[in-house]
Structure formats: structure tokens, C-alpha cells
Design a protein around this motif. Structure first.
Motif, PDB file in Angstrom:
ATOM      1  N   THR A  10       0.833  -1.204   0.000  1.00  0.00           N
ATOM      2  CA  THR A  10       0.000   0.000   0.000  1.00  0.00           C
ATOM      3  C   THR A  10       0.867   1.252   0.000  1.00  0.00           C
ATOM      4  O   THR A  10       0.553   2.245  -0.673  1.00  0.00           O
ATOM      5  N   ARG A  11       1.964   1.211   0.727  1.00  0.00           N
ATOM      6  CA  ARG A  11       2.887   2.358   0.757  1.00  0.00           C
ATOM      7  C   ARG A  11       3.461   2.642  -0.630  1.00  0.00           C
ATOM      8  O   ARG A  11       3.636   3.809  -1.017  1.00  0.00           O
ATOM      9  N   LEU A  12       3.721   1.601  -1.374  1.00  0.00           N
ATOM     10  CA  LEU A  12       4.295   1.752  -2.717  1.00  0.00           C
ATOM     11  C   LEU A  12       3.241   2.087  -3.766  1.00  0.00           C
ATOM     12  O   LEU A  12       3.596   2.411  -4.905  1.00  0.00           O
ATOM     13  N   ASN A  13       1.974   1.990  -3.373  1.00  0.00           N
ATOM     14  CA  ASN A  13       0.874   2.227  -4.324  1.00  0.00           C
ATOM     15  C   ASN A  13      -0.126   3.221  -3.733  1.00  0.00           C
ATOM     16  O   ASN A  13      -1.254   2.844  -3.371  1.00  0.00           O
ATOM     17  N   LEU A  62      -2.063   5.277  -4.952  1.00  0.00           N
ATOM     18  CA  LEU A  62      -3.324   5.433  -5.688  1.00  0.00           C
ATOM     19  C   LEU A  62      -4.202   4.184  -5.597  1.00  0.00           C
ATOM     20  O   LEU A  62      -5.248   4.116  -6.227  1.00  0.00           O
ATOM     21  N   GLY A  63      -3.784   3.216  -4.806  1.00  0.00           N
ATOM     22  CA  GLY A  63      -4.609   2.030  -4.605  1.00  0.00           C
ATOM     23  C   GLY A  63      -4.051   0.791  -5.273  1.00  0.00           C
ATOM     24  O   GLY A  63      -3.132   0.863  -6.106  1.00  0.00           O
ATOM     25  N   LEU A  64      -4.621  -0.351  -4.919  1.00  0.00           N
ATOM     26  CA  LEU A  64      -4.145  -1.645  -5.400  1.00  0.00           C
ATOM     27  C   LEU A  64      -5.063  -2.266  -6.437  1.00  0.00           C
ATOM     28  O   LEU A  64      -4.932  -3.450  -6.759  1.00  0.00           O
ATOM     29  N   LYS A  96       6.808  -8.160  -4.882  1.00  0.00           N
ATOM     30  CA  LYS A  96       8.075  -8.454  -5.554  1.00  0.00           C
ATOM     31  C   LYS A  96       8.175  -7.707  -6.878  1.00  0.00           C
ATOM     32  O   LYS A  96       9.221  -7.130  -7.206  1.00  0.00           O
ATOM     33  N   ARG A  97       7.099  -7.706  -7.641  1.00  0.00           N
ATOM     34  CA  ARG A  97       7.115  -7.064  -8.954  1.00  0.00           C
ATOM     35  C   ARG A  97       7.225  -5.541  -8.831  1.00  0.00           C
ATOM     36  O   ARG A  97       7.907  -4.889  -9.620  1.00  0.00           O
ATOM     37  N   CYS A  98       6.569  -4.974  -7.831  1.00  0.00           N
ATOM     38  CA  CYS A  98       6.679  -3.526  -7.607  1.00  0.00           C
ATOM     39  C   CYS A  98       8.108  -3.147  -7.201  1.00  0.00           C
ATOM     40  O   CYS A  98       8.675  -2.168  -7.701  1.00  0.00           O
ATOM     41  N   LEU A  99       8.687  -3.923  -6.305  1.00  0.00           N
ATOM     42  CA  LEU A  99      10.042  -3.635  -5.846  1.00  0.00           C
ATOM     43  C   LEU A  99      11.062  -3.837  -6.964  1.00  0.00           C
ATOM     44  O   LEU A  99      12.017  -3.062  -7.105  1.00  0.00           O
ATOM     45  N   ALA A 100      10.863  -4.866  -7.776  1.00  0.00           N
ATOM     46  CA  ALA A 100      11.817  -5.167  -8.844  1.00  0.00           C
ATOM     47  C   ALA A 100      11.759  -4.162  -9.986  1.00  0.00           C
ATOM     48  O   ALA A 100      12.782  -3.854 -10.606  1.00  0.00           O
ATOM     49  N   VAL A 125       1.342  -1.213  -9.003  1.00  0.00           N
ATOM     50  CA  VAL A 125       0.536  -2.346  -9.457  1.00  0.00           C
ATOM     51  C   VAL A 125      -0.263  -1.973 -10.699  1.00  0.00           C
ATOM     52  O   VAL A 125      -0.314  -2.727 -11.681  1.00  0.00           O
ATOM     53  N   ASN A 126      -0.882  -0.796 -10.691  1.00  0.00           N
ATOM     54  CA  ASN A 126      -1.714  -0.380 -11.821  1.00  0.00           C
ATOM     55  C   ASN A 126      -0.890  -0.134 -13.078  1.00  0.00           C
ATOM     56  O   ASN A 126      -1.315  -0.468 -14.191  1.00  0.00           O
TER      57      ASN A 126
END
Length: 305
Positions: A143-146, A148-150, A166-170, A175-176
Motif C-alpha cells: 500500500t505504501r508503494l501504491n 493510488l490504490g491496489l 516483488k514485482r513492484c520492488l523489482a 501495481v496499476n
């Protein structure tokens, strides 16, 4: 070769299994299960897995594929589906896909896996966070990395949350943003025609069926099955251990809830799942025909051709 993939869907408890077997017998088809839990050997009672008799009547694919403790991803399913449909159609038979999970069903209409490589350091980072803070910690970081929502991510599914993180960090993307880029790809089944039938029942009828099915599971030995699966390592598999019917029974065996509350919680959670599934199916899967069931399990015409 029959280039049509027939897809029978609908919420859990609606009656897909028996109707699918009857249709397959009449129309020269084999069944490909589209379910993330039926792939696991040993998870029989709590998943309402097709009976031995049903699987004798009609060949089934995608059932009892891996051991209980093995990881199984949507990518694994896509490979299985490609091989199964090719095998079925090379025989000259029809392929009937049966399942209520829009997440898995989507692979027949759009891309669901990519070739993003996750660095080992990222995997270890997510595993450490999961060990320390569990699913809640993963969701909080995601949630911190997104901001605008998940989107439509199922935040109760540990594997999907961990993979998304993992995909967001990599990638350094949200997510969007990842989803938008991903949807520009192509489904591995894009060259096939698809016919989709969604089975329906009234809320009252579906609730009654879910209540009856849950009681039948209890009588068939759900508690004994889960107790045995605990000894085989089900708790090491978040997907299996968090499945409805299994997570409540594990709680009962841990002494967290009573036997009476166990049955009620399974019914309540299954009804909630059925509502969620139907909403997702209608939103994400292109339905050609809806069939509202009343009473019997034989339906002569499911698909528009």
C-alpha cells in the motif's frame, strides 16, 4: 480439430461439476478444471473435488497435479491448460473448461503471466518481511508503494500479495502501471474461439445448496482430512491453508473456534466467496449466455453456436 474452447463458469456451489459431466458425455468433451485448489492431491473433501465416479465417466485434466506442499502458479496452470487443450483437441474431442475463479479464467482471454525476472535479493526481502510481519505487513508495504490504490488485487491472498510486492520492488512501478503494460500483451489462447456459459441460481437457492454442501463435507470427514493434511504440511502452503473450509478447520483444530462455529463460518465465508466470484466473473469474463438453474442438474443447451 475443434478450435472452440467451451467455458462453463459460475459461483461456487451453483452446480458446475455435475452439469459439466453431463454436457461432456452428451457432446464428446473432456473437462479441464480451472481451479487453483483442485491441483493439490489430498485436498478432496474441502474442495468438493469431482468424485471418482465423475472422473471415470469423463476424463478430467488439472486435478491432483501436484503435491500439497508444492508451489503452483498461474503460469504453471497456463502451461497445463495449453498442453491439455492440445491433447484433447488432437483426439477430435471438445475441451470444456470448468471453474469459478475469474483470475484463472482470464488466462483464456488475456495475458496473465510475464517474463519479469525477480532478483533474488528482492525475493529474500519479501520473505523476511512475511516472516516478521505476515500478510498484514506485506499489504502495508504494498500500500505504501501504491498510494493510488491496489486495484482489484485480492489482499487476502498471501501468494498474490507477495508476488505483487516483488514485482513492484523489482520494477519500481505501481501495481496499476504494471497491469496496464501487461495488458498490452497477448493471451496464449487468442487464436481459439471461446464460448462462455455462466450458471446462476437465486440467492436463496444458492445459500441452501452451500449449507447442504457444507454439512455434507462435515459428514464426509472434513475435520479428519484437514487434521491429516496438517501432518503432511498444509500449513507450509499459504494458498492451501488459507482456502475456505481449510482455514476455518485449522482454526478449530487449534482450539480457536468451536465445532458449531466451524460449520457456520464455512457457510458464511462460502456465501461471501460466491457473491465475490459472480461479481468478478461478470466484470472480467465475456459471458455469451447465462443459465438460471431451478432444481435439476441436467441442462441440454449451455452454449450458443
Amino acid at each position: 480439430m475443434n478450435e472452440i474452447i467451451y467455458i462453463l463458469t459460475g459461483p461456487t456451489g451453483v452446480g458446475k461439476t455435475e452439469i459439466a459431466v453431463n454436457w461432456a458425455e452428451t457432446n464428446g468433451a473432456e473437462i479441464l478444471s480451472c481451479d487453483s485448489l483442485l491441483v493439490y492431491s489430498g485436498m478432496d473433501v474441502g474442495t468438493a473435488k469431482p468424485s471418482t465416479e465423475s472422473m471415470r465417466r469423463i476424463p478430467h485434466h488439472g486435478i491432483n497435479v501436484v503435491d500439497l506442499t508444492s508451489a503452483y502458479s498461474i503460469g504453471d496452470y497456463v502451461k497445463l491448460a495449453e498442453n491439455s487443450i492440445r491433447e484433447i483437441q488432437e483426439k477430435g474431442d471438445k475441451a470444456l473448461v470448468v471453474g469459478g475463479s475469474s483470475f484463472y479464467l482470464r488466462c483464456f482471454f488475456s495475458p496473465v503471466v510475464d517474463d519479469m525476472k525477480i532478483p533474488e535479493a528482492v525475493t529474500e526481502q519479501v520473505e523476511r518481511l512475511n516472516t516478521k510481519k505476515g500478510l498484514d505487513g506485506l499489504v502495508l508495504e504494498l500500500t505504501r508503494l501504491n498510494p493510488l490504490g491496489l486495484g482489484e488485487l485480492d489482499t487476502r491472498n498471501p501468494r498474490r500479495v507477495a508476488n505483487a510486492l516483488k514485482r513492484c520492488l523489482a520494477s519500481g512501478k505501481t501495481v496499476n502501471a504494471l497491469k496496464e503494460a501487461f495488458l498490452e500483451g497477448r493471451s496464449p489462447f487468442a487464436d481459439f474461439r471461446k464460448q462462455v456459459c455462466c450458471l446462476m441460481r437465486s440467492p436463496e437457492d444458492l445459500r441452501s445448496r452451500i449449507e447442504d454442501r457444507t454439512r455434507a463435507m462435515m459428514e464426509a470427514g472434513l475435520v479428519e482430512e484437514v487434521n491429516f493434511l496438517i501432518s503432511k504440511g498444509i500449513k507450509s502452503n499459504p494458498t492451501a491453508a488459507s482456502a475456505i473450509g481449510y482455514r476455518e478447520t485449522i482454526a478449530y483444530l487449534n482450539g480457536d473456534i468451536s465445532l458449531e462455529k466451524l460449520e457456520k463460518e464455512i457457510i458464511q465465508n462460502t456465501i461471501a466467496l460466491a457473491k465475490k466470484q459472480l461479481k468478478s466473473i461478470r466484470k472480467q469474463i465475456p459471458i455469451d449466455r447465462e443459465v438460471n438453474l431451478i432444481g435439476g442438474e441436467r441442462v441440454e443447451e449451455l452454449f450458443l453456436e
